[in-house]
Write a protein that holds these residues in place. Structure first.
Motif, PDB file in Angstrom:
ATOM      1  N   TYR A   1       0.852  -1.179   0.000  1.00 22.21           N
ATOM      2  CA  TYR A   1       0.000   0.000   0.000  1.00 22.21           C
ATOM      3  C   TYR A   1       0.893   1.235   0.000  1.00 22.21           C
ATOM      4  O   TYR A   1       2.096   1.155   0.242  1.00 22.21           O
ATOM      5  N   GLN A   2       0.301   2.399  -0.230  1.00 24.38           N
ATOM      6  CA  GLN A   2       1.042   3.667  -0.207  1.00 24.38           C
ATOM      7  C   GLN A   2       1.799   3.841   1.110  1.00 24.38           C
ATOM      8  O   GLN A   2       2.857   4.444   1.149  1.00 24.38           O
ATOM      9  N   SER A   3       1.263   3.277   2.190  1.00 24.09           N
ATOM     10  CA  SER A   3       1.892   3.377   3.508  1.00 24.09           C
ATOM     11  C   SER A   3       3.156   2.534   3.621  1.00 24.09           C
ATOM     12  O   SER A   3       3.918   2.672   4.575  1.00 24.09           O
ATOM     13  N   GLY A   4       3.364   1.640   2.640  1.00 25.96           N
ATOM     14  CA  GLY A   4       4.508   0.732   2.696  1.00 25.96           C
ATOM     15  C   GLY A   4       4.176  -0.607   3.326  1.00 25.96           C
ATOM     16  O   GLY A   4       5.004  -1.508   3.342  1.00 25.96           O
ATOM     17  N   LYS A   5       2.958  -0.756   3.824  1.00 28.57           N
ATOM     18  CA  LYS A   5       2.532  -2.027   4.418  1.00 28.57           C
ATOM     19  C   LYS A   5       2.075  -2.970   3.316  1.00 28.57           C
ATOM     20  O   LYS A   5       1.538  -2.531   2.292  1.00 28.57           O
ATOM     21  N   PRO A   6       2.257  -4.291   3.510  1.00 29.05           N
ATOM     22  CA  PRO A   6       1.834  -5.262   2.495  1.00 29.05           C
ATOM     23  C   PRO A   6       0.328  -5.228   2.242  1.00 29.05           C
ATOM     24  O   PRO A   6      -0.460  -4.996   3.156  1.00 29.05           O
ATOM     25  N   VAL A   7      -0.050  -5.459   0.995  1.00 26.25           N
ATOM     26  CA  VAL A   7      -1.452  -5.522   0.596  1.00 26.25           C
ATOM     27  C   VAL A   7      -2.116  -6.703   1.308  1.00 26.25           C
ATOM     28  O   VAL A   7      -1.522  -7.771   1.450  1.00 26.25           O
ATOM     29  N   ILE A   8      -3.348  -6.505   1.733  1.00 23.90           N
ATOM     30  CA  ILE A   8      -4.137  -7.547   2.386  1.00 23.90           C
ATOM     31  C   ILE A   8      -5.025  -8.206   1.336  1.00 23.90           C
ATOM     32  O   ILE A   8      -5.672  -7.528   0.530  1.00 23.90           O
ATOM     33  N   GLY A   9      -5.059  -9.532   1.340  1.00 23.73           N
ATOM     34  CA  GLY A   9      -5.848 -10.286   0.379  1.00 23.73           C
ATOM     35  C   GLY A   9      -7.303 -10.420   0.786  1.00 23.73           C
ATOM     36  O   GLY A   9      -7.716  -9.945   1.852  1.00 23.73           O
ATOM     37  N   PRO A  10      -8.101 -11.085  -0.064  1.00 21.16           N
ATOM     38  CA  PRO A  10      -9.530 -11.250   0.199  1.00 21.16           C
ATOM     39  C   PRO A  10      -9.833 -11.994   1.504  1.00 21.16           C
ATOM     40  O   PRO A  10     -10.895 -11.839   2.080  1.00 21.16           O
ATOM     41  N   ASN A  11      -8.879 -12.797   1.964  1.00 24.50           N
ATOM     42  CA  ASN A  11      -9.087 -13.572   3.185  1.00 24.50           C
ATOM     43  C   ASN A  11      -8.729 -12.788   4.452  1.00 24.50           C
ATOM     44  O   ASN A  11      -8.763 -13.337   5.555  1.00 24.50           O
ATOM     45  N   GLY A  12      -8.350 -11.507   4.288  1.00 26.69           N
ATOM     46  CA  GLY A  12      -8.003 -10.683   5.439  1.00 26.69           C
ATOM     47  C   GLY A  12      -6.565 -10.841   5.898  1.00 26.69           C
ATOM     48  O   GLY A  12      -6.144 -10.220   6.866  1.00 26.69           O
ATOM     49  N   LYS A  13      -5.799 -11.678   5.214  1.00 32.86           N
ATOM     50  CA  LYS A  13      -4.392 -11.898   5.552  1.00 32.86           C
ATOM     51  C   LYS A  13      -3.503 -11.222   4.508  1.00 32.86           C
ATOM     52  O   LYS A  13      -3.970 -10.843   3.431  1.00 32.86           O
ATOM     53  N   GLU A  14      -2.230 -11.113   4.822  1.00 34.54           N
ATOM     54  CA  GLU A  14      -1.282 -10.527   3.873  1.00 34.54           C
ATOM     55  C   GLU A  14      -1.331 -11.305   2.560  1.00 34.54           C
ATOM     56  O   GLU A  14      -1.250 -12.534   2.545  1.00 34.54           O
ATOM     57  N   ALA A  15      -1.483 -10.577   1.454  1.00 31.03           N
ATOM     58  CA  ALA A  15      -1.562 -11.212   0.138  1.00 31.03           C
ATOM     59  C   ALA A  15      -0.221 -11.853  -0.216  1.00 31.03           C
ATOM     60  O   ALA A  15       0.835 -11.289   0.076  1.00 31.03           O
ATOM     61  N   PRO A  16      -0.262 -13.032  -0.835  1.00 30.42           N
ATOM     62  CA  PRO A  16       0.994 -13.666  -1.236  1.00 30.42           C
ATOM     63  C   PRO A  16       1.680 -12.848  -2.332  1.00 30.42           C
ATOM     64  O   PRO A  16       1.021 -12.118  -3.074  1.00 30.42           O
ATOM     65  N   HIS A  17       2.978 -12.979  -2.420  1.00 33.70           N
ATOM     66  CA  HIS A  17       3.735 -12.313  -3.480  1.00 33.70           C
ATOM     67  C   HIS A  17       3.405 -12.978  -4.820  1.00 33.70           C
ATOM     68  O   HIS A  17       2.864 -14.078  -4.854  1.00 33.70           O
ATOM     69  N   GLU A  18       3.721 -12.294  -5.890  1.00 30.84           N
ATOM     70  CA  GLU A  18       3.674 -12.913  -7.208  1.00 30.84           C
ATOM     71  C   GLU A  18       5.063 -13.458  -7.490  1.00 30.84           C
ATOM     72  O   GLU A  18       6.070 -12.834  -7.154  1.00 30.84           O
ATOM     73  N   ARG A  19       5.109 -14.613  -8.099  1.00 31.00           N
ATOM     74  CA  ARG A  19       6.398 -15.195  -8.472  1.00 31.00           C
ATOM     75  C   ARG A  19       6.880 -14.527  -9.759  1.00 31.00           C
ATOM     76  O   ARG A  19       6.098 -14.256 -10.664  1.00 31.00           O
ATOM     77  N   LEU A  20       8.160 -14.273  -9.819  1.00 29.16           N
ATOM     78  CA  LEU A  20       8.780 -13.644 -10.977  1.00 29.16           C
ATOM     79  C   LEU A  20       9.920 -14.535 -11.440  1.00 29.16           C
ATOM     80  O   LEU A  20      10.861 -14.793 -10.681  1.00 29.16           O
ATOM     81  N   PHE A  21       9.812 -15.036 -12.661  1.00 29.39           N
ATOM     82  CA  PHE A  21      10.836 -15.906 -13.228  1.00 29.39           C
ATOM     83  C   PHE A  21      11.590 -15.165 -14.321  1.00 29.39           C
ATOM     84  O   PHE A  21      10.998 -14.404 -15.084  1.00 29.39           O
ATOM     85  N   LEU A  22      12.877 -15.431 -14.411  1.00 30.08           N
ATOM     86  CA  LEU A  22      13.708 -14.937 -15.507  1.00 30.08           C
ATOM     87  C   LEU A  22      14.144 -16.143 -16.318  1.00 30.08           C
ATOM     88  O   LEU A  22      14.715 -17.094 -15.775  1.00 30.08           O
ATOM     89  N   PHE A  23      13.846 -16.104 -17.616  1.00 24.75           N
ATOM     90  CA  PHE A  23      14.209 -17.171 -18.545  1.00 24.75           C
ATOM     91  C   PHE A  23      15.095 -16.610 -19.654  1.00 24.75           C
ATOM     92  O   PHE A  23      14.970 -15.443 -20.020  1.00 24.75           O
ATOM     93  N   THR A  24      15.941 -17.459 -20.201  1.00 22.22           N
ATOM     94  CA  THR A  24      16.624 -17.202 -21.465  1.00 22.22           C
ATOM     95  C   THR A  24      16.672 -18.531 -22.213  1.00 22.22           C
ATOM     96  O   THR A  24      16.468 -19.591 -21.623  1.00 22.22           O
ATOM     97  N   LYS A  25      16.959 -18.473 -23.495  1.00 24.15           N
ATOM     98  CA  LYS A  25      17.107 -19.715 -24.259  1.00 24.15           C
ATOM     99  C   LYS A  25      18.423 -20.415 -23.928  1.00 24.15           C
ATOM    100  O   LYS A  25      18.495 -21.634 -23.928  1.00 24.15           O
ATOM    101  N   SER A  26      19.452 -19.630 -23.632  1.00 24.04           N
ATOM    102  CA  SER A  26      20.772 -20.198 -23.365  1.00 24.04           C
ATOM    103  C   SER A  26      20.918 -20.726 -21.948  1.00 24.04           C
ATOM    104  O   SER A  26      21.790 -21.538 -21.674  1.00 24.04           O
ATOM    105  N   GLY A  27      20.087 -20.234 -21.030  1.00 18.02           N
ATOM    106  CA  GLY A  27      20.266 -20.556 -19.618  1.00 18.02           C
ATOM    107  C   GLY A  27      21.216 -19.587 -18.938  1.00 18.02           C
ATOM    108  O   GLY A  27      21.506 -19.710 -17.755  1.00 18.02           O
ATOM    109  N   ASN A  28      21.711 -18.609 -19.705  1.00 22.96           N
ATOM    110  CA  ASN A  28      22.582 -17.559 -19.176  1.00 22.96           C
ATOM    111  C   ASN A  28      21.868 -16.227 -19.291  1.00 22.96           C
ATOM    112  O   ASN A  28      21.146 -15.985 -20.251  1.00 22.96           O
TER     113      ASN A  28
END
Length: 174
Positions: A99-126
Motif C-alpha cells: 500500500y502507499q503506507s509501505g505495508k503489504p497488501v491484504i488479500g480477500p481472506n483478510g491476511k497478507e496477500a501472497p507475493h507474485e512469483r517472478l521468473f527470468l528465462f533465457t534460451k541459453s540458460g545464461n
C-alpha cells in the motif's frame, strides 16, 4: 504474435504477465471470474511465437505467476510451456505489492496477500546479469490504483533496466 513473427520482428526482452487461470482466483472479493483467462494450452501456443520473437539466446524473458500456495499446481503447466518453447529458468524472485503506507497488501481472506512469483528465462540458460543482479529479482513496490492486476511502473522500470541495454526493444504482449 504470429503476425509479428511473419513480419520478422525481434525483441531484446519480453515481459509476460498472462491472465493465467487458477482455481485460487474464484470466490472471495477478487471478482476476476468476470475476466477472460488464458489457459496454459493457449499460453503454450503464444510461447511458440515468443520463442521466435526473442532476438538472441541470452535475451531476457520475465514471467509473472501467482505465488498463492493454493495456485501452484495450476502454475506448473505455464512453466512447462516455457520449457517446451526452449526457455530455461535463470532465476526466480518475487513481487510483493505494498500500500502507499509501505505495508503489504491484504488479500480477500483478510491476511497478507501472497507475493507474485517472478521468473527470468533465457534460451541459453545464461542471463546478461552480474551475479549481484541475479539476486535482485525480489521487488517490494507500491501497488497502482488502476485495475486489479496492474503492475507497479517502478517494477517494470527496474526489469527493463536489468534486462536491456540502452536503445534495445521490449515486448509486453499482455
Amino acid at each position: 504474435l504470429p503476425n509479428m513473427v511473419k513480419r520478422g520482428e525481434k525483441f531484446d526482452m519480453v515481459f509476460l504477465d498472462p491472465a493465467y487461470f487458477t482455481n485460487a482466483l474464484k470466490g472471495g472479493n477478487r471478482n476476476l471470474v468476470d475476466y477472460e483467462f488464458m489457459t496454459a494450452k493457449d499460453f503454450g501456443k503464444s510461447m511458440q511465437s515468443i520463442s521466435k520473437l526473442i532476438k538472441d539466446k541470452d535475451g531476457h524473458v520475465y514471467l509473472m505467476l501467482s505465488g498463492a500456495p493454493s495456485a501452484q499446481k495450476d502454475m506448473l503447466p505455464y512453466l512447462e510451456a516455457m520449457n517446451a518453447a526452449g526457455f530455461k529458468v535463470v532465476g526466480e524472485g518475487a513481487y510483493k505489492k505494498l500500500y502507499q503506507s509501505g505495508k503489504p497488501v491484504i488479500g480477500p481472506n483478510g491476511k497478507e496477500a501472497p507475493h507474485e512469483r517472478l521468473f527470468l528465462f533465457t534460451k541459453s540458460g545464461n542471463a546478461r546479469l552480474t551475479d549481484k543482479e541475479k539476486n535482485e529479482l525480489f521487488f517490494r513496490e507500491i501497488r497502482p490504483k488502476g485495475y486489479k492486476t496492474e503492475k507497479a511502473p517502478e517494477l517494470l522500470r527496474k526489469l527493463i533496466e536489468q534486462g536491456t541495454f540502452e536503445g534495445e526493444s521490449v515486448l509486453d504482449p499482455f
